[in-house]
Design a protein around this motif. Structure first.
Motif, PDB file in Angstrom:
ATOM      1  N   ALA A 134       0.831  -1.204   0.000  1.00 36.05           N
ATOM      2  CA  ALA A 134       0.000   0.000   0.000  1.00 36.05           C
ATOM      3  C   ALA A 134       0.869   1.259   0.000  1.00 36.05           C
ATOM      4  O   ALA A 134       0.586   2.238  -0.709  1.00 36.05           O
ATOM      5  CB  ALA A 134      -0.927  -0.009   1.212  1.00 36.05           C
ATOM      6  N   TYR A 135       1.933   1.236   0.793  1.00 32.18           N
ATOM      7  CA  TYR A 135       2.864   2.378   0.840  1.00 32.18           C
ATOM      8  C   TYR A 135       3.526   2.591  -0.522  1.00 32.18           C
ATOM      9  O   TYR A 135       3.619   3.720  -1.018  1.00 32.18           O
ATOM     10  CB  TYR A 135       3.928   2.119   1.910  1.00 32.18           C
ATOM     11  CG  TYR A 135       5.026   3.155   1.957  1.00 32.18           C
ATOM     12  CD1 TYR A 135       4.904   4.291   2.751  1.00 32.18           C
ATOM     13  CD2 TYR A 135       6.188   3.006   1.200  1.00 32.18           C
ATOM     14  CE1 TYR A 135       5.916   5.260   2.785  1.00 32.18           C
ATOM     15  CE2 TYR A 135       7.198   3.948   1.224  1.00 32.18           C
ATOM     16  CZ  TYR A 135       7.056   5.070   2.023  1.00 32.18           C
ATOM     17  OH  TYR A 135       8.045   6.018   2.059  1.00 32.18           O
ATOM     18  N   SER A 136       3.974   1.494  -1.139  1.00 34.46           N
ATOM     19  CA  SER A 136       4.676   1.592  -2.422  1.00 34.46           C
ATOM     20  C   SER A 136       3.778   2.149  -3.505  1.00 34.46           C
ATOM     21  O   SER A 136       4.231   2.919  -4.369  1.00 34.46           O
ATOM     22  CB  SER A 136       5.196   0.207  -2.835  1.00 34.46           C
ATOM     23  OG  SER A 136       6.093  -0.307  -1.883  1.00 34.46           O
ATOM     24  N   GLU A 137       2.504   1.761  -3.497  1.00 28.49           N
ATOM     25  CA  GLU A 137       1.591   2.233  -4.526  1.00 28.49           C
ATOM     26  C   GLU A 137       1.404   3.739  -4.446  1.00 28.49           C
ATOM     27  O   GLU A 137       1.348   4.420  -5.475  1.00 28.49           O
ATOM     28  CB  GLU A 137       0.240   1.530  -4.391  1.00 28.49           C
ATOM     29  CG  GLU A 137      -0.743   1.917  -5.489  1.00 28.49           C
ATOM     30  CD  GLU A 137      -2.103   1.264  -5.315  1.00 28.49           C
ATOM     31  OE1 GLU A 137      -2.831   1.150  -6.315  1.00 28.49           O
ATOM     32  OE2 GLU A 137      -2.441   0.896  -4.174  1.00 28.49           O
ATOM     33  N   GLU A 138       1.339   4.270  -3.255  1.00 25.62           N
ATOM     34  CA  GLU A 138       1.050   5.701  -3.099  1.00 25.62           C
ATOM     35  C   GLU A 138       2.297   6.583  -3.154  1.00 25.62           C
ATOM     36  O   GLU A 138       2.204   7.742  -3.562  1.00 25.62           O
ATOM     37  CB  GLU A 138       0.302   5.935  -1.793  1.00 25.62           C
ATOM     38  CG  GLU A 138      -1.056   5.239  -1.768  1.00 25.62           C
ATOM     39  CD  GLU A 138      -1.931   5.697  -0.620  1.00 25.62           C
ATOM     40  OE1 GLU A 138      -1.446   6.456   0.229  1.00 25.62           O
ATOM     41  OE2 GLU A 138      -3.106   5.279  -0.585  1.00 25.62           O
ATOM     42  N   PHE A 139       3.461   6.048  -2.748  1.00 19.38           N
ATOM     43  CA  PHE A 139       4.663   6.885  -2.677  1.00 19.38           C
ATOM     44  C   PHE A 139       5.745   6.483  -3.680  1.00 19.38           C
ATOM     45  O   PHE A 139       6.758   7.179  -3.792  1.00 19.38           O
ATOM     46  CB  PHE A 139       5.225   6.874  -1.256  1.00 19.38           C
ATOM     47  CG  PHE A 139       4.283   7.456  -0.240  1.00 19.38           C
ATOM     48  CD1 PHE A 139       4.139   8.825  -0.114  1.00 19.38           C
ATOM     49  CD2 PHE A 139       3.510   6.632   0.563  1.00 19.38           C
ATOM     50  CE1 PHE A 139       3.264   9.373   0.813  1.00 19.38           C
ATOM     51  CE2 PHE A 139       2.624   7.159   1.500  1.00 19.38           C
ATOM     52  CZ  PHE A 139       2.496   8.540   1.617  1.00 19.38           C
ATOM     53  N   GLY A 140       5.543   5.367  -4.382  1.00 22.89           N
ATOM     54  CA  GLY A 140       6.415   4.995  -5.480  1.00 22.89           C
ATOM     55  C   GLY A 140       7.833   4.621  -5.077  1.00 22.89           C
ATOM     56  O   GLY A 140       8.156   4.434  -3.914  1.00 22.89           O
ATOM     57  N   LEU A 141       8.686   4.548  -6.097  1.00 21.21           N
ATOM     58  CA  LEU A 141      10.084   4.161  -5.889  1.00 21.21           C
ATOM     59  C   LEU A 141      10.814   5.155  -4.990  1.00 21.21           C
ATOM     60  O   LEU A 141      11.589   4.759  -4.116  1.00 21.21           O
ATOM     61  CB  LEU A 141      10.799   4.061  -7.244  1.00 21.21           C
ATOM     62  CG  LEU A 141      12.298   3.760  -7.202  1.00 21.21           C
ATOM     63  CD1 LEU A 141      12.561   2.406  -6.556  1.00 21.21           C
ATOM     64  CD2 LEU A 141      12.901   3.816  -8.606  1.00 21.21           C
ATOM     65  N   LEU A 142      10.572   6.455  -5.190  1.00 14.60           N
ATOM     66  CA  LEU A 142      11.250   7.460  -4.362  1.00 14.60           C
ATOM     67  C   LEU A 142      10.848   7.315  -2.887  1.00 14.60           C
ATOM     68  O   LEU A 142      11.691   7.421  -1.989  1.00 14.60           O
ATOM     69  CB  LEU A 142      10.920   8.864  -4.863  1.00 14.60           C
ATOM     70  CG  LEU A 142      11.537   9.265  -6.208  1.00 14.60           C
ATOM     71  CD1 LEU A 142      11.124  10.688  -6.572  1.00 14.60           C
ATOM     72  CD2 LEU A 142      13.061   9.150  -6.163  1.00 14.60           C
ATOM     73  N   GLY A 143       9.568   7.066  -2.652  1.00 19.40           N
ATOM     74  CA  GLY A 143       9.120   6.853  -1.280  1.00 19.40           C
ATOM     75  C   GLY A 143       9.749   5.615  -0.677  1.00 19.40           C
ATOM     76  O   GLY A 143      10.139   5.616   0.507  1.00 19.40           O
ATOM     77  N   ASN A 144       9.874   4.542  -1.478  1.00 17.65           N
ATOM     78  CA  ASN A 144      10.514   3.322  -0.993  1.00 17.65           C
ATOM     79  C   ASN A 144      11.972   3.559  -0.628  1.00 17.65           C
ATOM     80  O   ASN A 144      12.460   3.066   0.400  1.00 17.65           O
ATOM     81  CB  ASN A 144      10.424   2.217  -2.055  1.00 17.65           C
ATOM     82  CG  ASN A 144       9.041   1.616  -2.151  1.00 17.65           C
ATOM     83  OD1 ASN A 144       8.226   1.768  -1.247  1.00 17.65           O
ATOM     84  ND2 ASN A 144       8.758   0.949  -3.257  1.00 17.65           N
ATOM     85  N   LEU A 145      12.668   4.316  -1.479  1.00 19.31           N
ATOM     86  CA  LEU A 145      14.078   4.607  -1.199  1.00 19.31           C
ATOM     87  C   LEU A 145      14.222   5.410   0.096  1.00 19.31           C
ATOM     88  O   LEU A 145      15.149   5.177   0.879  1.00 19.31           O
ATOM     89  CB  LEU A 145      14.696   5.362  -2.372  1.00 19.31           C
ATOM     90  CG  LEU A 145      14.862   4.565  -3.671  1.00 19.31           C
ATOM     91  CD1 LEU A 145      15.401   5.467  -4.776  1.00 19.31           C
ATOM     92  CD2 LEU A 145      15.788   3.372  -3.457  1.00 19.31           C
ATOM     93  N   CYS A 146      13.309   6.354   0.320  1.00 20.92           N
ATOM     94  CA  CYS A 146      13.346   7.141   1.567  1.00 20.92           C
ATOM     95  C   CYS A 146      13.081   6.253   2.777  1.00 20.92           C
ATOM     96  O   CYS A 146      13.750   6.376   3.817  1.00 20.92           O
ATOM     97  CB  CYS A 146      12.320   8.269   1.502  1.00 20.92           C
ATOM     98  SG  CYS A 146      12.717   9.575   0.320  1.00 20.92           S
ATOM     99  N   LEU A 147      12.100   5.347   2.647  1.00 20.93           N
ATOM    100  CA  LEU A 147      11.786   4.449   3.756  1.00 20.93           C
ATOM    101  C   LEU A 147      12.948   3.509   4.046  1.00 20.93           C
ATOM    102  O   LEU A 147      13.323   3.306   5.215  1.00 20.93           O
ATOM    103  CB  LEU A 147      10.525   3.643   3.424  1.00 20.93           C
ATOM    104  CG  LEU A 147      10.014   2.701   4.533  1.00 20.93           C
ATOM    105  CD1 LEU A 147       9.550   3.513   5.742  1.00 20.93           C
ATOM    106  CD2 LEU A 147       8.877   1.822   4.012  1.00 20.93           C
ATOM    107  N   ILE A 148      13.529   2.946   2.998  1.00 25.00           N
ATOM    108  CA  ILE A 148      14.672   2.051   3.180  1.00 25.00           C
ATOM    109  C   ILE A 148      15.852   2.809   3.787  1.00 25.00           C
ATOM    110  O   ILE A 148      16.564   2.289   4.651  1.00 25.00           O
ATOM    111  CB  ILE A 148      15.058   1.404   1.832  1.00 25.00           C
ATOM    112  CG1 ILE A 148      13.950   0.442   1.383  1.00 25.00           C
ATOM    113  CG2 ILE A 148      16.391   0.661   1.939  1.00 25.00           C
ATOM    114  CD1 ILE A 148      14.128  -0.078  -0.022  1.00 25.00           C
TER     115      ILE A 148
END
Length: 384
Positions: A283-297
């Motif tokens: 759900a997080y990935s769908e809304e925030f995309g690759l850039l959001g995933n990189l920030c979370l990681i």
């Protein structure tokens, strides 16, 4: 009268409790907590009281972290044996007269229903760190064998329930202590090579091994199905493979920049199963995309690196081993959850720290953070 005016203020009395707190660690936790609240609001605002409960669980975890941080590492060491014995005793009680739900006997009713395996996530590294601290400077191969047995007993009891996700977390925490205590690479390399070889053979011979009627030794049927579904989700797209397929669709549909906050179609049309718990990363990935995933990681990497730095700077062997193992727990939580949602690991019940809904897991995280704060605080106070 002078005595009345000389009494310290509430702020002066509370100041020692906050002195020595690790700022970088607290900042990493703050970033992850904000990400968790944003994601939970989007994925769970129409899911009962999930967002409010998640915020409450975070406050509870923060309180637990603050309380545990006040306990010096030497005092924590005194809890190791009693907590381990209590945890193993409760696991044995679960095996004898535990509560069964959905085919798994993981809970115990003692007036309230508890899951004793959660205790071992903290008790296991505490016990092994205590064991190696007592033998500092005189370690023998027998000491590592005893440590392995101390680890094997609770892990075997948890696997028998069955609860593979918790077993992996307890095993990783225990193995972390044993590794940091100085286990030789000569003993670590063979199992790793054997595991990698088995994984390659499994991929190569997947059509035969996963054919109908083929039964694998040592694994339950549902565990075999999870592995086969991981290798080929299309085998059962509306059944066992549904979770993985929908998770990958959600992650892919987010693209580089994501669909935007509360704009996830896979999430809000309820295609993602367990969207507030195990599969919230989709759900997080769908809304925030690759850039959001990189920030979370990046936030998780920052937390893990800070935990390892605290371990390296700790004042004694017990603190170093415990901080290292607790940090490894956070890494395992994040790696396994993201891996299973992305389709590179089998689906197991492991939440994403601070992001997934779950009161018990949040309490465990709060205790782990409190232990890291305690160890860092003790070092800072010695230096000051």
């Amino acid at each position: 009268m002078a005595a009345v005016f000389d009494r310290p203020s509430l702020r002066q009395r509370a100041a020692p409790m906050f002195r020595g707190f690790d700022g970088p660690l607290a900042f990493a936790v703050f970033l992850l907590a904000c990400a968790g609240l944003l994601t939970m609001y989007s994925s769970g605002y129409d899911h009962g009281s999930r967002f409010v409960d998640h915020a409450r669980n975070m406050l509870l975890a923060g309180f637990i972290m603050f309380v545990v941080a006040q306990v010096p590492p030497q005092r924590l060491m005194s809890f190791a044996v009693p907590l381990y014995v209590l945890g193993v005793g409760l696991l044995i009680a679960v095996a004898v007269f535990g509560v069964t739900k959905k085919g798994a006997k993981r809970w115990l009713n003692i007036g309230v229903v508890i899951q004793p395996s959660e205790i071992l996530k903290i008790a296991m590294p505490l016990m092994l760190a205590w064991w190696f601290q007592k033998r500092e400077g005189q370690l023998r191969p027998l000491d590592f064998i005893v440590a392995g047995l101390l680890l094997a007993v609770p892990v075997a009891l948890i696997v028998k329930q069955p609860d593979l996700g918790t077993a992996i977390l307890v095993l990783s925490a225990g193995m972390g202590v044993i590794f940091f205590a100085g286990l030789s690479w000569k003993l670590i390399a063979p199992p790793m090579i054997l595991g990698l070889t088995a994984a390659v053979l499994l991929v190569v011979f997947e059509p035969r091994l996963c054919a109908d009627g083929v039964s694998w030794p040592l694994l339950h049927d549902y565990q075999q199905q999870r592995i086969c579904t991981l290798l080929d989700p299309g085998r059962d797209p509306l059944g066992k493979g549904f979770h993985i397929i929908q998770g990958m669709i959600a992650i892919g549909s987010g693209g580089v920049f994501g669909k935007g906050f509360m704009q996830g179609t896979q999430t809000h049309l309820e295609f993602i199963p367990e969207r507030t718990t195990d599969f919230i990363f989709a759900a997080y990935s769908e809304e925030f995309g690759l850039l959001g995933n990189l920030c979370l990681i990046a936030a998780f990497i920052f937390l893990i690196l800070r935990g390892l730095a605290i371990a390296l700077e700790a004042s004694n062997l017990f603190s170093r081993l415990l901080a290292g193992a607790v940090t490894l727990i956070f890494f395992t939580y994040a790696f396994v959850n993201m891996g299973m949602v992305s389709g590179i690991l089998p689906v197991v019940g492991v939440p994403l720290p601070f992001i997934s809904y779950g009161g018990t897991a949040m309490v465990t995280l709060g205790m782990g953070l409190g232990i890291l704060m305690s160890i860092s605080k003790a070092r800072r106070l010695v230096q000051s």
